[in-house]
Design a protein around this motif. Structure first.
Motif, mmCIF file in Angstrom:
data_model
loop_
_atom_site.group_PDB
_atom_site.id
_atom_site.type_symbol
_atom_site.label_atom_id
_atom_site.label_comp_id
_atom_site.label_asym_id
_atom_site.label_seq_id
_atom_site.Cartn_x
_atom_site.Cartn_y
_atom_site.Cartn_z
ATOM 1 N N LEU A 8 -86.718 -15.634 39.597
ATOM 2 C CA LEU A 8 -86.098 -16.305 38.452
ATOM 3 C C LEU A 8 -85.085 -17.294 38.994
ATOM 4 C CD1 LEU A 8 -85.368 -13.084 36.392
ATOM 5 C CD2 LEU A 8 -87.400 -14.529 36.271
ATOM 6 N N SER A 9 -85.141 -18.524 38.509
ATOM 7 C CA SER A 9 -84.210 -19.515 39.063
ATOM 8 C C SER A 9 -83.871 -20.585 38.042
ATOM 9 C CB SER A 9 -84.812 -20.151 40.323
ATOM 10 O OG SER A 9 -86.028 -20.811 40.027
ATOM 11 N N ALA A 11 -83.392 -24.595 38.216
ATOM 12 C CA ALA A 11 -83.617 -25.778 39.043
ATOM 13 C C ALA A 11 -82.338 -26.615 39.073
ATOM 14 C CB ALA A 11 -84.783 -26.592 38.485
ATOM 15 N N LEU A 15 -83.063 -26.436 34.509
ATOM 16 C CA LEU A 15 -84.256 -25.859 33.885
ATOM 17 C C LEU A 15 -84.495 -24.443 34.402
ATOM 18 C CD1 LEU A 15 -86.829 -26.345 32.125
ATOM 19 C CD2 LEU A 15 -87.952 -27.062 34.243
ATOM 20 N N PHE A 16 -84.679 -23.480 33.489
ATOM 21 C CA PHE A 16 -85.029 -22.112 33.865
ATOM 22 C C PHE A 16 -86.486 -22.080 34.287
ATOM 23 C CE2 PHE A 16 -87.053 -18.111 32.617
ATOM 24 C CZ PHE A 16 -86.351 -17.233 33.440
ATOM 25 N N GLU A 17 -86.756 -21.407 35.410
ATOM 26 C CA GLU A 17 -88.126 -21.256 35.887
ATOM 27 C C GLU A 17 -88.364 -19.811 36.309
ATOM 28 O OE1 GLU A 17 -89.199 -25.602 37.649
ATOM 29 O OE2 GLU A 17 -88.000 -24.299 38.963
ATOM 30 N N MET A 18 -89.565 -19.330 36.035
ATOM 31 C CA MET A 18 -89.979 -18.004 36.465
ATOM 32 C C MET A 18 -91.227 -18.193 37.326
ATOM 33 S SD MET A 18 -91.203 -14.703 34.202
ATOM 34 C CE MET A 18 -89.684 -14.664 33.281
ATOM 35 N N TRP A 19 -91.136 -17.751 38.560
ATOM 36 C CA TRP A 19 -92.222 -17.872 39.525
ATOM 37 C C TRP A 19 -92.815 -16.475 39.735
ATOM 38 C CZ3 TRP A 19 -92.754 -22.775 42.041
ATOM 39 C CH2 TRP A 19 -91.719 -23.679 41.792
ATOM 40 N N TYR A 59 -87.501 -20.975 45.777
ATOM 41 C CA TYR A 59 -88.690 -21.747 46.116
ATOM 42 C C TYR A 59 -88.323 -23.133 46.642
ATOM 43 C CZ TYR A 59 -92.380 -18.632 44.605
ATOM 44 O OH TYR A 59 -93.256 -17.583 44.523
ATOM 45 N N ASP A 63 -82.314 -24.906 44.163
ATOM 46 C CA ASP A 63 -82.505 -23.940 43.087
ATOM 47 C C ASP A 63 -81.441 -22.855 43.181
ATOM 48 O OD1 ASP A 63 -84.782 -25.290 42.328
ATOM 49 O OD2 ASP A 63 -86.174 -23.663 42.844
#
Length: 88
Positions: A8-9, A11, A15-19, A59, A63
């Motif tokens: 979970l990060s 950017a 922007l919230f991102e889930m990898w 990633y 981030d």
């Protein structure tokens, strides 16, 4: 089979991102579908503390990895009583 990986990060632009790898996706779906009124949340954290382990390696450079959190199941009845502003 690879171990589950969930990152979970935020950017650099916020922007919230889930990898997720496939095993991480399956574990997340399992945890989400197990939520009930009696068992309404689970914790996210790096090993060994949480019920859902999250990775701590970003990633991309820049981030900000989110390592700690909770996922809540909320009924409309609960929110009407305790957080009515979210129902508007």
């Amino acid at each position: 089979m690879a171990p589950p990986r969930i990152t979970l990060s935020l950017a650099a632009d916020g922007l919230f991102e889930m990898w997720l790898n496939p095993e991480g996706r399956d574990l997340l779906v399992q945890k989400l579908t197990a939520l009930t009124v009696e068992n309404e949340h689970f914790h996210l954290s790096p090993a060994p503390a949480g019920e859902l382990e999250v990775a701590t390696t970003a990633y991309r450079e820049g981030d900000r990895v989110l390592e700690w959190g909770k996922v809540y199941l909320r009924t409309d009845e609960w929110d009407e009583r305790y957080f009515p502003h979210v129902l508007k």
